[in-house]
Design a protein around this motif. Structure first.
Motif, PDB file in Angstrom:
ATOM      1  N   PHE A 133       0.788  -1.200  -0.092  1.00  0.00           N
ATOM      2  CA  PHE A 133      -0.111   0.019   0.026  1.00  0.00           C
ATOM      3  C   PHE A 133       0.999   1.263   0.154  1.00  0.00           C
ATOM      4  CE2 PHE A 133      -1.719   3.408   2.475  1.00  0.00           C
ATOM      5  CZ  PHE A 133      -3.081   3.660   1.851  1.00  0.00           C
ATOM      6  N   LEU A 134       2.102   1.322   0.837  1.00  0.00           N
ATOM      7  CA  LEU A 134       2.737   2.467   0.919  1.00  0.00           C
ATOM      8  C   LEU A 134       3.512   2.771  -0.610  1.00  0.00           C
ATOM      9  CD1 LEU A 134       3.946   4.808   2.350  1.00  0.00           C
ATOM     10  CD2 LEU A 134       5.783   3.169   3.339  1.00  0.00           C
ATOM     11  N   VAL A 135       3.879   1.629  -1.317  1.00  0.00           N
ATOM     12  CA  VAL A 135       4.441   1.839  -2.698  1.00  0.00           C
ATOM     13  C   VAL A 135       3.313   2.459  -3.336  1.00  0.00           C
ATOM     14  CG1 VAL A 135       5.395   0.654  -4.497  1.00  0.00           C
ATOM     15  CG2 VAL A 135       6.263  -0.069  -2.447  1.00  0.00           C
ATOM     16  N   SER A 136       2.366   1.767  -3.436  1.00  0.00           N
ATOM     17  CA  SER A 136       1.012   2.362  -4.175  1.00  0.00           C
ATOM     18  C   SER A 136       0.840   3.823  -3.729  1.00  0.00           C
ATOM     19  CB  SER A 136      -0.158   1.395  -4.055  1.00  0.00           C
ATOM     20  OG  SER A 136      -0.010   0.169  -4.339  1.00  0.00           O
ATOM     21  N   LEU A 137       0.824   4.286  -2.666  1.00  0.00           N
ATOM     22  CA  LEU A 137       0.448   5.479  -2.270  1.00  0.00           C
ATOM     23  C   LEU A 137       1.523   6.461  -2.673  1.00  0.00           C
ATOM     24  CD1 LEU A 137      -1.215   7.660  -0.655  1.00  0.00           C
ATOM     25  CD2 LEU A 137       0.046   6.752   1.569  1.00  0.00           C
ATOM     26  N   LEU A 138       2.636   6.117  -2.802  1.00  0.00           N
ATOM     27  CA  LEU A 138       3.758   6.961  -3.292  1.00  0.00           C
ATOM     28  C   LEU A 138       3.487   7.200  -4.818  1.00  0.00           C
ATOM     29  CD1 LEU A 138       6.856   5.747  -1.535  1.00  0.00           C
ATOM     30  CD2 LEU A 138       5.781   8.051  -1.216  1.00  0.00           C
ATOM     31  N   LEU A 139       3.265   6.032  -5.556  1.00  0.00           N
ATOM     32  CA  LEU A 139       2.742   6.222  -6.862  1.00  0.00           C
ATOM     33  C   LEU A 139       1.910   7.050  -7.188  1.00  0.00           C
ATOM     34  CD1 LEU A 139       3.619   2.630  -8.095  1.00  0.00           C
ATOM     35  CD2 LEU A 139       4.537   4.558  -9.001  1.00  0.00           C
ATOM     36  N   LEU A 140       0.623   6.927  -6.365  1.00  0.00           N
ATOM     37  CA  LEU A 140      -0.333   7.897  -6.735  1.00  0.00           C
ATOM     38  C   LEU A 140      -0.054   9.230  -6.480  1.00  0.00           C
ATOM     39  CD1 LEU A 140      -3.521   8.390  -6.524  1.00  0.00           C
ATOM     40  CD2 LEU A 140      -3.490   8.251  -4.108  1.00  0.00           C
ATOM     41  N   ARG A 141       0.694   9.627  -5.399  1.00  0.00           N
ATOM     42  CA  ARG A 141       1.175  11.018  -5.329  1.00  0.00           C
ATOM     43  C   ARG A 141       2.047  11.494  -6.450  1.00  0.00           C
ATOM     44  NH1 ARG A 141      -3.048  11.859  -2.676  1.00  0.00           N
ATOM     45  NH2 ARG A 141      -3.084  11.393  -0.421  1.00  0.00           N
ATOM     46  N   ARG A 142       2.570  10.502  -7.049  1.00  0.00           N
ATOM     47  CA  ARG A 142       3.684  10.795  -8.350  1.00  0.00           C
ATOM     48  C   ARG A 142       2.726  11.450  -9.340  1.00  0.00           C
ATOM     49  NH1 ARG A 142       8.626   7.376  -9.547  1.00  0.00           N
ATOM     50  NH2 ARG A 142       9.163   8.105 -11.714  1.00  0.00           N
ATOM     51  N   THR A 143       1.292  10.935  -9.323  1.00  0.00           N
ATOM     52  CA  THR A 143       0.492  11.361 -10.553  1.00  0.00           C
ATOM     53  C   THR A 143       0.039  12.839 -10.423  1.00  0.00           C
ATOM     54  OG1 THR A 143      -1.574  10.765  -9.381  1.00  0.00           O
ATOM     55  CG2 THR A 143      -0.543   9.072 -10.891  1.00  0.00           C
ATOM     56  N   GLY A 144       0.364  13.393  -9.323  1.00  0.00           N
ATOM     57  CA  GLY A 144      -0.070  14.730  -9.076  1.00  0.00           C
ATOM     58  C   GLY A 144      -1.251  14.838  -8.057  1.00  0.00           C
TER      59      GLY A 144
END
Length: 487
Positions: A133-144
């Motif tokens: 989940f933490l990796v996925s959350l960082l990727l979500l924030r990477r989208t802006g």
């Protein structure tokens, strides 16, 4: 002579009207404000007795065979298969219970268990899924994306204070403990414990969605990632007009015919829609709160009754079809994305009929809307990929990520996602490389103290070794990514 009297009466009525308004205002100000926690508690105190009251009074559905892995066919109609051997024994009792529950929730007076006007993302994660989940959350924030995120844990055994109180809040995410929300003061601790024992695994998703604070939200499994800022699909068709958007699985819808008798709805054609892949869902509670409540009923009795009826042992049998079937049972609107889900992997030669499940991509619902390419691919080009669901392995260095699945046929480290070429083009950018970049960030820079990583050694070093061998190797072949079409 009558005019002055009429004027007096008019002034008098106006004064009474204003006084009445003032009285309403004063009393409105005195009305107690019911907190979100109290509204959640009230909903559960109303819902839990209904769940218990309308338990199916019959044996479990029994299967004499499996629905198997039958692929969805949007062109050629096929009869719906029945694999339930005790239809006569379960149909009437389950129909009676279903009727009673639906009628009860239609009469339910509920203080909205959410904050009006809010939009966010909901997920669940605990144990091995929390690092993913933490990796996925960082990727979500990477989208802006700046959307707030709520992540649900089953109970306090899954709650990790450092992660929930230090790491996640910095990234706009909040941990919620489902057992805390479902604690009811009026019953004994033992009764509470027994009720919570029935809500685990697949069942958690429906209750997390029901008790999330957002009015409109995107559900994302912990291993499912949006490739673009999801705010756009929450503010566009088809979601704005329907209030519920689902995505397809590979398989034909395998619900048993008796389910449609039980829920008193017409049996859909086999070509109407696929089974659901519920790693991502768009839901409006303003329009579909009753759908979530009925889905919670299906999940509460999922392992013993409804998972069996809705899946008939097809691949992925579980909660995935409970949401769309709940909506259709209540005659509520929905949009089922029709664009076929596509496997991505590194199998050579590529076999399009084999479910590799290293991951799979799901389409942009805006670009899919109204196209129905599964019947006629010529109507448009394929929509861009909007989600990647990392299937096998998940992006958790402490669990299987750094194992045999990351080596090619020559035994050397390799990419996970390289085929098929048309799927890589639809990704639009190198999503796998981004996954690994954020995985490196987690294990090497953030170094969170996940409980499931207590016995792991050299996670940073091993992750770096794979990164260097694959992504810093000048000889490694990189898939071609087309420029994504924006909306």
């Amino acid at each position: 002579m009558l005019a002055p009297r009429r004027t007096t009466i008019t002034y008098f009525c106006a004064a009474l009207f204003l006084l009445n308004l003032f009285y309403i205002y004063l009393n409105w100000e005195r009305q107690p404000v019911i907190s979100l926690d109290d509204r959640r508690s009230q909903l559960w105190q109303q819902l839990h007795p209904l769940l218990e009251e309308f338990k199916p009074d019959c044996p479990q559905p029994a299967l004499y065979d499996s629905a198997g892995a039958r692929r969805f066919d949007a062109v050629n109609e096929a009869p719906r298969e029945n694999y339930v051997s005790n239809v006569d024994e379960i149909q009437l009792p389950m129909q009676t219970a279903h009727d009673g529950f639906v009628q009860a929730i239609r009469n339910l007076k509920v203080n909205r268990p959410y904050v009006r006007g809010t939009t966010g993302i909901v997920s669940s994660a605990g144990g091995d899924y929390l690092p993913t989940f933490l990796v996925s959350l960082l990727l979500l924030r990477r989208t802006g994306s700046t959307l707030p995120v709520e992540v649900f844990m089953k109970d306090r055994t899954e709650y990790e204070p450092e992660i929930c109180e230090t790491v996640l809040p910095r990234l706009g995410a909040e941990c919620l403990v489902l057992s805390d929300i479902l604690a009811v003061e009026e019953v004994t601790d033992q009764e509470n414990l027994l009720s919570m024992q029935a809500i685990e695994g697949f069942q958690i998703k429906s209750f997390a969605m029901l008790f999330s604070s957002f009015e409109r939200f995107l559900w994302l499994d912990a291993d499912c990632v949006a490739l673009y800022d999801p705010a756009i699909i929450l503010d566009s068709e088809p979601f704005t007009s329907t209030g519920l958007v689902t995505w397809p699985d590979f398989w034909a819808n395998s619900a048993a015919p008796v389910y449609f008798d039980i829920s008193r709805q017409a049996e859909p054609l086999s070509t109407a829609r696929q089974a659901t892949e519920a790693g991502m869902l768009l839901v409006s509670k303003e329009t579909h709160l009753s759908t979530l409540i009925l889905a919670a009923y299906y999940n509460y009795y999922g392992p013993d009754y409804y998972y069996i009826l809705l899946g008939q042992d097809a691949p992925g049998t579980g909660d995935k079809d409970t949401f769309l079937h709940a909506a259709t049972a209540l005659n509520q609107t929905f949009y089922a994305v029709s664009e076929t889900v596509v496997d991505i992997g590194n199998l050579i030669p590529w076999d399009p009929d084999a479910a590799v499940n290293a991951g799979y991509i799901q389409a942009d619902p805006i670009q899919d809307h109204g196209k129905w390419r599964v019947k006629d691919p010529s109507v448009s080009s394929p929509p861009r990929a909007f989600f990647v669901h990392a299937g096998d392995p998940e992006f958790n260095p402490g669990k299987e990520l750094l194992g045999e699945k990351l080596t090619g046929f020559d035994g050397e480290p390799t990419r996970l996602w390289t085929y098929p070429p048309e799927a890589m083009e639809r990704l639009g950018w190198d999503a796998e490389k981004a996954f690994w970049e954020e995985t490196l960030t987690v294990v090497c820079d953030m170094q969170p103290a996940f409980e499931s990583w207590d016995s792991e050694v050299r996670l940073c070093e091993r992750t770096k070794e794979h990164w260097e061998a694959v992504f810093e190797n000048p000889d490694a072949k990189v898939p071609e990514f087309a420029v994504a079409v924006s909306n």
